[in-house]
Design a protein around this motif. Structure first.
Motif, PDB file in Angstrom:
ATOM      1  N   LYS A  18       0.819  -1.213   0.000  1.00  0.00           N
ATOM      2  CA  LYS A  18       0.000   0.000   0.000  1.00  0.00           C
ATOM      3  C   LYS A  18       0.855   1.266   0.000  1.00  0.00           C
ATOM      4  O   LYS A  18       0.313   2.367  -0.045  1.00  0.00           O
ATOM      5  CB  LYS A  18      -0.949   0.002   1.205  1.00  0.00           C
ATOM      6  N   THR A  19       2.188   1.109   0.038  1.00  0.00           N
ATOM      7  CA  THR A  19       3.078   2.282  -0.050  1.00  0.00           C
ATOM      8  C   THR A  19       3.745   2.375  -1.417  1.00  0.00           C
ATOM      9  O   THR A  19       4.579   3.248  -1.636  1.00  0.00           O
ATOM     10  CB  THR A  19       4.172   2.244   1.046  1.00  0.00           C
ATOM     11  N   VAL A  20       3.380   1.476  -2.338  1.00  0.00           N
ATOM     12  CA  VAL A  20       3.951   1.480  -3.693  1.00  0.00           C
ATOM     13  C   VAL A  20       2.943   2.133  -4.635  1.00  0.00           C
ATOM     14  O   VAL A  20       1.830   1.640  -4.792  1.00  0.00           O
ATOM     15  CB  VAL A  20       4.291   0.043  -4.155  1.00  0.00           C
ATOM     16  N   TYR A  21       3.365   3.237  -5.232  1.00  0.00           N
ATOM     17  CA  TYR A  21       2.471   4.009  -6.096  1.00  0.00           C
ATOM     18  C   TYR A  21       2.990   4.064  -7.516  1.00  0.00           C
ATOM     19  O   TYR A  21       4.183   4.255  -7.746  1.00  0.00           O
ATOM     20  CB  TYR A  21       2.344   5.459  -5.587  1.00  0.00           C
ATOM     21  N   ASP A  22       2.082   3.913  -8.468  1.00  0.00           N
ATOM     22  CA  ASP A  22       2.398   4.179  -9.866  1.00  0.00           C
ATOM     23  C   ASP A  22       2.611   5.691  -9.952  1.00  0.00           C
ATOM     24  O   ASP A  22       1.756   6.454  -9.507  1.00  0.00           O
ATOM     25  CB  ASP A  22       1.211   3.751 -10.749  1.00  0.00           C
ATOM     26  N   PRO A  23       3.737   6.155 -10.518  1.00  0.00           N
ATOM     27  CA  PRO A  23       3.998   7.597 -10.575  1.00  0.00           C
ATOM     28  C   PRO A  23       2.920   8.399 -11.312  1.00  0.00           C
ATOM     29  O   PRO A  23       2.792   9.596 -11.107  1.00  0.00           O
ATOM     30  CB  PRO A  23       5.329   7.694 -11.322  1.00  0.00           C
ATOM     31  N   GLU A  24       2.136   7.719 -12.155  1.00  0.00           N
ATOM     32  CA  GLU A  24       1.123   8.435 -12.944  1.00  0.00           C
ATOM     33  C   GLU A  24      -0.270   8.361 -12.333  1.00  0.00           C
ATOM     34  O   GLU A  24      -1.184   9.010 -12.824  1.00  0.00           O
ATOM     35  CB  GLU A  24       1.101   7.872 -14.365  1.00  0.00           C
ATOM     36  N   ILE A  25      -0.449   7.546 -11.289  1.00  0.00           N
ATOM     37  CA  ILE A  25      -1.767   7.360 -10.692  1.00  0.00           C
ATOM     38  C   ILE A  25      -1.641   7.547  -9.183  1.00  0.00           C
ATOM     39  O   ILE A  25      -0.827   6.879  -8.562  1.00  0.00           O
ATOM     40  CB  ILE A  25      -2.323   5.940 -10.993  1.00  0.00           C
ATOM     41  N   SER A  56       2.190  -2.384 -21.532  1.00  0.00           N
ATOM     42  CA  SER A  56       3.296  -1.487 -21.881  1.00  0.00           C
ATOM     43  C   SER A  56       3.526  -0.420 -20.815  1.00  0.00           C
ATOM     44  O   SER A  56       4.104   0.624 -21.102  1.00  0.00           O
ATOM     45  CB  SER A  56       3.008  -0.819 -23.223  1.00  0.00           C
ATOM     46  N   CYS A  57       3.115  -0.676 -19.580  1.00  0.00           N
ATOM     47  CA  CYS A  57       3.236   0.289 -18.488  1.00  0.00           C
ATOM     48  C   CYS A  57       4.677   0.775 -18.364  1.00  0.00           C
ATOM     49  O   CYS A  57       5.584  -0.031 -18.116  1.00  0.00           O
ATOM     50  CB  CYS A  57       2.793  -0.352 -17.180  1.00  0.00           C
ATOM     51  N   PRO A  58       4.918   2.083 -18.546  1.00  0.00           N
ATOM     52  CA  PRO A  58       6.288   2.595 -18.476  1.00  0.00           C
ATOM     53  C   PRO A  58       6.880   2.517 -17.073  1.00  0.00           C
ATOM     54  O   PRO A  58       8.097   2.543 -16.911  1.00  0.00           O
ATOM     55  CB  PRO A  58       6.154   4.040 -18.947  1.00  0.00           C
ATOM     56  N   ALA A  59       6.052   2.389 -16.054  1.00  0.00           N
ATOM     57  CA  ALA A  59       6.528   2.349 -14.671  1.00  0.00           C
ATOM     58  C   ALA A  59       6.726   0.927 -14.156  1.00  0.00           C
ATOM     59  O   ALA A  59       7.009   0.739 -12.971  1.00  0.00           O
ATOM     60  CB  ALA A  59       5.548   3.095 -13.778  1.00  0.00           C
ATOM     61  N   ALA A  60       6.623  -0.078 -15.013  1.00  0.00           N
ATOM     62  CA  ALA A  60       6.675  -1.474 -14.571  1.00  0.00           C
ATOM     63  C   ALA A  60       7.930  -1.782 -13.760  1.00  0.00           C
ATOM     64  O   ALA A  60       7.845  -2.329 -12.657  1.00  0.00           O
ATOM     65  CB  ALA A  60       6.577  -2.404 -15.767  1.00  0.00           C
ATOM     66  N   ASP A  61       9.107  -1.448 -14.282  1.00  0.00           N
ATOM     67  CA  ASP A  61      10.352  -1.756 -13.572  1.00  0.00           C
ATOM     68  C   ASP A  61      10.398  -1.045 -12.227  1.00  0.00           C
ATOM     69  O   ASP A  61      10.801  -1.622 -11.223  1.00  0.00           O
ATOM     70  CB  ASP A  61      11.571  -1.372 -14.412  1.00  0.00           C
TER      71      ASP A  61
END
Length: 106
Positions: A18-25, A56-61
């Motif tokens: 719950k502390t891991v965020y997608d930078p775009e969301i 193709s999520c750019p934030a995957a890594d």
């Protein structure tokens, strides 16, 4: 590993996810519904099954490494294996009510 240890580690894993965020969301990956499975083995190895909002999520890594580092910091976890899957395909319906509210879907 006692049942109490297992429960404590699994709850801590959810807290960490719950502390891991997608930078775009502005919603964490757990409430986005991206976590499909959390499996803790008796040797302390933790296996996470997750998906991405898009193949193709750019934030995957970034998401995978952020989650791995945080999960590895949990006392009692010996290793972390994160498996990315695309079946079932992620949809907005997989988000928590809180996430839907935060993103304006409710």
């Amino acid at each position: 590993m006692t049942p109490e240890d297992r429960l404590r580690i699994e709850e801590k894993a959810v807290d960490m996810l719950k502390t891991v965020y997608d930078p775009e969301i502005p919603v964490d990956i757990y409430n986005l519904g991206l976590i499909y499975g959390i499996d803790l083995n008796n040797d302390g190895s933790l296996q996470i099954t997750m998906t991405l909002t898009a193949p193709s999520c750019p934030a995957a890594d970034f998401l995978v490494e952020d989650a791995r580092m945080k999960l590895e910091s949990i006392e009692g976890v010996s290793s972390v294996d994160i498996n990315i899957v695309f079946e079932p395909e992620w949809t907005k319906e997989m988000m928590s009510e809180e996430a839907k509210l935060d993103l304006g879907f409710l």
